[in-house]
Motif scaffolding. Sequence first.
Motif, PDB file in Angstrom:
ATOM      1  N   GLY A 240      54.115 -30.267  12.669  1.00 20.59           N
ATOM      2  CA  GLY A 240      55.286 -30.159  11.821  1.00 20.59           C
ATOM      3  C   GLY A 240      55.050 -29.282  10.608  1.00 20.59           C
ATOM      4  O   GLY A 240      53.916 -28.994  10.222  1.00 20.59           O
ATOM      5  N   VAL A 241      56.140 -28.840   9.994  1.00 23.84           N
ATOM      6  CA  VAL A 241      56.043 -28.072   8.760  1.00 23.84           C
ATOM      7  C   VAL A 241      55.410 -28.957   7.684  1.00 23.84           C
ATOM      8  O   VAL A 241      55.830 -30.092   7.463  1.00 23.84           O
ATOM      9  CB  VAL A 241      57.438 -27.594   8.304  1.00 23.84           C
ATOM     10  CG1 VAL A 241      57.353 -26.879   6.959  1.00 23.84           C
ATOM     11  CG2 VAL A 241      58.057 -26.671   9.350  1.00 23.84           C
ATOM     12  N   GLY A 242      54.380 -28.445   7.026  1.00 24.69           N
ATOM     13  CA  GLY A 242      53.678 -29.214   6.010  1.00 24.69           C
ATOM     14  C   GLY A 242      52.616 -30.151   6.554  1.00 24.69           C
ATOM     15  O   GLY A 242      51.949 -30.843   5.779  1.00 24.69           O
ATOM     16  N   GLU A 243      52.414 -30.168   7.870  1.00 23.16           N
ATOM     17  CA  GLU A 243      51.434 -31.060   8.478  1.00 23.16           C
ATOM     18  C   GLU A 243      50.201 -30.293   8.968  1.00 23.16           C
ATOM     19  O   GLU A 243      49.431 -30.775   9.798  1.00 23.16           O
ATOM     20  CB  GLU A 243      52.059 -31.827   9.645  1.00 23.16           C
ATOM     21  CG  GLU A 243      53.195 -32.750   9.218  1.00 23.16           C
ATOM     22  CD  GLU A 243      53.857 -33.448  10.393  1.00 23.16           C
ATOM     23  OE1 GLU A 243      53.424 -33.211  11.545  1.00 23.16           O
ATOM     24  OE2 GLU A 243      54.797 -34.229  10.161  1.00 23.16           O
ATOM     25  N   GLY A 244      50.008 -29.094   8.439  1.00 24.71           N
ATOM     26  CA  GLY A 244      48.925 -28.249   8.915  1.00 24.71           C
ATOM     27  C   GLY A 244      47.543 -28.811   8.663  1.00 24.71           C
ATOM     28  O   GLY A 244      46.614 -28.545   9.432  1.00 24.71           O
ATOM     29  N   TRP A 245      47.383 -29.575   7.563  1.00 25.17           N
ATOM     30  CA  TRP A 245      46.052 -30.105   7.274  1.00 25.17           C
ATOM     31  C   TRP A 245      45.630 -31.115   8.338  1.00 25.17           C
ATOM     32  O   TRP A 245      44.461 -31.132   8.747  1.00 25.17           O
ATOM     33  CB  TRP A 245      46.017 -30.747   5.895  1.00 25.17           C
ATOM     34  CG  TRP A 245      44.631 -31.121   5.493  1.00 25.17           C
ATOM     35  CD1 TRP A 245      44.090 -32.377   5.405  1.00 25.17           C
ATOM     36  CD2 TRP A 245      43.580 -30.224   5.142  1.00 25.17           C
ATOM     37  NE1 TRP A 245      42.778 -32.314   5.019  1.00 25.17           N
ATOM     38  CE2 TRP A 245      42.432 -31.007   4.851  1.00 25.17           C
ATOM     39  CE3 TRP A 245      43.497 -28.841   5.038  1.00 25.17           C
ATOM     40  CZ2 TRP A 245      41.224 -30.435   4.473  1.00 25.17           C
ATOM     41  CZ3 TRP A 245      42.290 -28.274   4.663  1.00 25.17           C
ATOM     42  CH2 TRP A 245      41.176 -29.062   4.385  1.00 25.17           C
ATOM     43  N   GLN A 246      46.548 -31.949   8.812  1.00 24.56           N
ATOM     44  CA  GLN A 246      46.221 -32.905   9.851  1.00 24.56           C
ATOM     45  C   GLN A 246      45.841 -32.183  11.144  1.00 24.56           C
ATOM     46  O   GLN A 246      44.898 -32.576  11.843  1.00 24.56           O
ATOM     47  CB  GLN A 246      47.407 -33.843  10.110  1.00 24.56           C
ATOM     48  CG  GLN A 246      47.680 -34.846   9.010  1.00 24.56           C
ATOM     49  CD  GLN A 246      48.383 -34.241   7.804  1.00 24.56           C
ATOM     50  OE1 GLN A 246      48.870 -33.110   7.852  1.00 24.56           O
ATOM     51  NE2 GLN A 246      48.446 -34.998   6.713  1.00 24.56           N
ATOM     52  N   VAL A 247      46.571 -31.109  11.462  1.00 23.18           N
ATOM     53  CA  VAL A 247      46.242 -30.338  12.661  1.00 23.18           C
ATOM     54  C   VAL A 247      44.891 -29.654  12.491  1.00 23.18           C
ATOM     55  O   VAL A 247      44.060 -29.623  13.401  1.00 23.18           O
ATOM     56  CB  VAL A 247      47.348 -29.299  12.952  1.00 23.18           C
ATOM     57  CG1 VAL A 247      47.031 -28.526  14.234  1.00 23.18           C
ATOM     58  CG2 VAL A 247      48.710 -29.985  13.075  1.00 23.18           C
ATOM     59  N   ALA A 248      44.650 -29.104  11.292  1.00 24.66           N
ATOM     60  CA  ALA A 248      43.397 -28.394  11.029  1.00 24.66           C
ATOM     61  C   ALA A 248      42.190 -29.312  11.156  1.00 24.66           C
ATOM     62  O   ALA A 248      41.105 -28.859  11.548  1.00 24.66           O
ATOM     63  CB  ALA A 248      43.430 -27.772   9.638  1.00 24.66           C
ATOM     64  N   ARG A 249      42.340 -30.579  10.853  1.00 30.08           N
ATOM     65  CA  ARG A 249      41.213 -31.507  10.973  1.00 30.08           C
ATOM     66  C   ARG A 249      40.751 -31.611  12.423  1.00 30.08           C
ATOM     67  O   ARG A 249      39.551 -31.738  12.698  1.00 30.08           O
ATOM     68  CB  ARG A 249      41.593 -32.878  10.423  1.00 30.08           C
ATOM     69  CG  ARG A 249      41.695 -32.912   8.904  1.00 30.08           C
ATOM     70  CD  ARG A 249      42.072 -34.270   8.375  1.00 30.08           C
ATOM     71  NE  ARG A 249      41.070 -35.280   8.706  1.00 30.08           N
ATOM     72  CZ  ARG A 249      41.166 -36.559   8.350  1.00 30.08           C
ATOM     73  NH1 ARG A 249      42.221 -36.971   7.646  1.00 30.08           N
ATOM     74  NH2 ARG A 249      40.231 -37.421   8.673  1.00 30.08           N
ATOM     75  N   THR A 250      41.684 -31.548  13.362  1.00 29.75           N
ATOM     76  CA  THR A 250      41.297 -31.528  14.767  1.00 29.75           C
ATOM     77  C   THR A 250      40.450 -30.301  15.061  1.00 29.75           C
ATOM     78  O   THR A 250      39.402 -30.385  15.715  1.00 29.75           O
ATOM     79  CB  THR A 250      42.545 -31.519  15.666  1.00 29.75           C
ATOM     80  OG1 THR A 250      43.298 -32.713  15.452  1.00 29.75           O
ATOM     81  CG2 THR A 250      42.167 -31.423  17.142  1.00 29.75           C
ATOM     82  N   THR A 251      40.889 -29.145  14.560  1.00 30.95           N
ATOM     83  CA  THR A 251      40.134 -27.912  14.764  1.00 30.95           C
ATOM     84  C   THR A 251      38.750 -28.006  14.143  1.00 30.95           C
ATOM     85  O   THR A 251      37.747 -27.650  14.768  1.00 30.95           O
ATOM     86  CB  THR A 251      40.891 -26.723  14.147  1.00 30.95           C
ATOM     87  OG1 THR A 251      42.207 -26.651  14.700  1.00 30.95           O
ATOM     88  CG2 THR A 251      40.161 -25.411  14.414  1.00 30.95           C
ATOM     89  N   LEU A 252      38.673 -28.479  12.910  1.00 31.70           N
ATOM     90  CA  LEU A 252      37.406 -28.484  12.181  1.00 31.70           C
ATOM     91  C   LEU A 252      36.402 -29.452  12.802  1.00 31.70           C
ATOM     92  O   LEU A 252      35.204 -29.148  12.877  1.00 31.70           O
ATOM     93  CB  LEU A 252      37.660 -28.839  10.717  1.00 31.70           C
ATOM     94  CG  LEU A 252      38.475 -27.805   9.926  1.00 31.70           C
ATOM     95  CD1 LEU A 252      38.837 -28.358   8.548  1.00 31.70           C
ATOM     96  CD2 LEU A 252      37.727 -26.489   9.797  1.00 31.70           C
ATOM     97  N   MET A 253      36.876 -30.616  13.250  1.00 31.89           N
ATOM     98  CA  MET A 253      35.956 -31.560  13.882  1.00 31.89           C
ATOM     99  C   MET A 253      35.388 -30.974  15.170  1.00 31.89           C
ATOM    100  O   MET A 253      34.200 -31.116  15.466  1.00 31.89           O
ATOM    101  CB  MET A 253      36.662 -32.886  14.146  1.00 31.89           C
ATOM    102  CG  MET A 253      36.879 -33.730  12.899  1.00 31.89           C
ATOM    103  SD  MET A 253      37.445 -35.425  13.258  1.00 31.89           S
ATOM    104  CE  MET A 253      39.047 -35.112  13.991  1.00 31.89           C
TER     105      MET A 253
END
Length: 418
Positions: A240-253
Motif C-alpha cells: 500500500g501507499v505509505g507501507e513501503g517500510w514494511q515491504v522493505a523489511r521483507t527484502t532486507l531480511m
Amino acid sequence: MSGPTTSPKDGAAAARSGGTDATALDADALRRRVADLLTTHDPATTDRLDFLRARFDAGLAWIHFPEGLGGLGAPRALQQVVDQALEAGGAPDNAPRRIGIGLGMAAPTLLRHGTDAQRRRFLRPLWTGEEVWCQLFSEPGAGSDLAALATRATRDGEGDGWIVDGQKVWTSQAHLARWGILLARTDPDLPKHRGITYFVCDMTDPGVDVRPLRQITGEAEFNEVFLTGVRIPDTHRLGGVGEGWQVARTTLMNERVAIGGARVPRESGMIGLVADTWRRQPELRTHDLHQRLLKLWVDAEAARLTAERLGRQLALGQPGPEGSGMKLAFARLNQEISGLEVELLAEEGLGYDDWTLTRPELVDFTGRDAGYRYLRAKGNSIEGGTSEVLLNIIAERVLGLPPEPRTDKDAAWKDLPR
C-alpha cells in the motif's frame, strides 16, 4: 489495478497452495518430474534459455513457490533433491550469482507482497535470468538510516502513476539491470518510517541515469543512480501507499540471509584459500599465524553450521532477524581472514596491480589475488546493512534488549535536520 490484492499473509499462504497435492510430492515424486523434464527437453539439444523456461513452467525452479510461478507448493527443503537430479542430468543452471539480487531479494518480496499480475509478469524472466534486477534503496544521505531517504514520488497528474526524482547510491548491477526495487518518499508530512512506498522501477526509463562508482579495488562494481522525472505506473507499486517500510523489511531480511547465510561445504570460501596456502607453503608458518588460523577456521566452521541451521529455519517460513547475525559474522570473518592471508604471504601479499577500471558482473573473491580480497572485504561490513545497524537489530529483536533512544521516531520527515 491500483495496488496489491493480497496481504503478506495471503502471499505466504499462496506459497503453500496450488493445484498439486503438496503432501504427495516426496523426493521420489520430484525425481520423476525431473526425469520427465529431461526426457522432453534434453539439455544436450535444447537451447539453454528454452530449458530454463521449461523448468520454471514445470514447477521445478523454486518448488516452494505456488504452481504457475515456478513452483509446486512443495516443502522448500526438497529443493536440493531437484537441484541434484538436474545437475546429474547435465541441465544448465540460471547463473544464480549473476541474478542474485533478483533471486534473493526481489522474488521473495514479490511473492509476499505482490499482486497476482505482478508475480506472473516478473518472476519467470527473473528466475531464468532474462531480466536482471538491482536494489535502489541507499542514498547519499540515507545509508545506515535508510528510513531517512529523500527520493520523492509524487502522483502523476496526467495519469494513474507516479513521478520519481532523487538519487540512489551503491547500487550493484544497475548498469546491467532491467528492473530495480525502489523505495521513495510519498508523504513528507509523516514520520520517516511511515511515509515511504515501495515500487518496481523500469531501469530503461529515459529519466534513469546510471554512473559508475570507482572503488578501492579499482573496479566499478557499484553505481550511483540519478532519477529525474521517472514515470512509474501504479501497477508497479508493491504494498500500500505509505507501507513501503514494511515491504522493505521483507527484502532486507532476505538480503542478509542471501549475503551471510548461504549453505556451503566445509572449508570453502576464503578460509579454504588461506588453509590451502598454509598447507602448500610451510616456510610461511609461524606459531602466531598458526594460532590465528586455527581460531578463524573454528569461527568459519561455526558460522557455516549456523548457516545450515538458518537454512532449515528458512525452509519452514520467512527469514527472521537471525539473518543479521549471519551477515555480521560473514563480514567480520572475511575481513579477518583476508588480513591473515596478507600477513601469511608477506611481501607477496602486498602486491596488487589490477587498477584498471572495469565494471564486473560478479564479485570474484576466489579467482583474484590476496591483495584484491583484502581490499574488497572492507565493503562486507557496509553492503547489505552496516555492521553497526546489524548489532542494533540483534540487540533489540534477537536478545530483547532495550532499543536505543530515537528522538525522531514520531517527528514528520520534513521537519528532521538533514
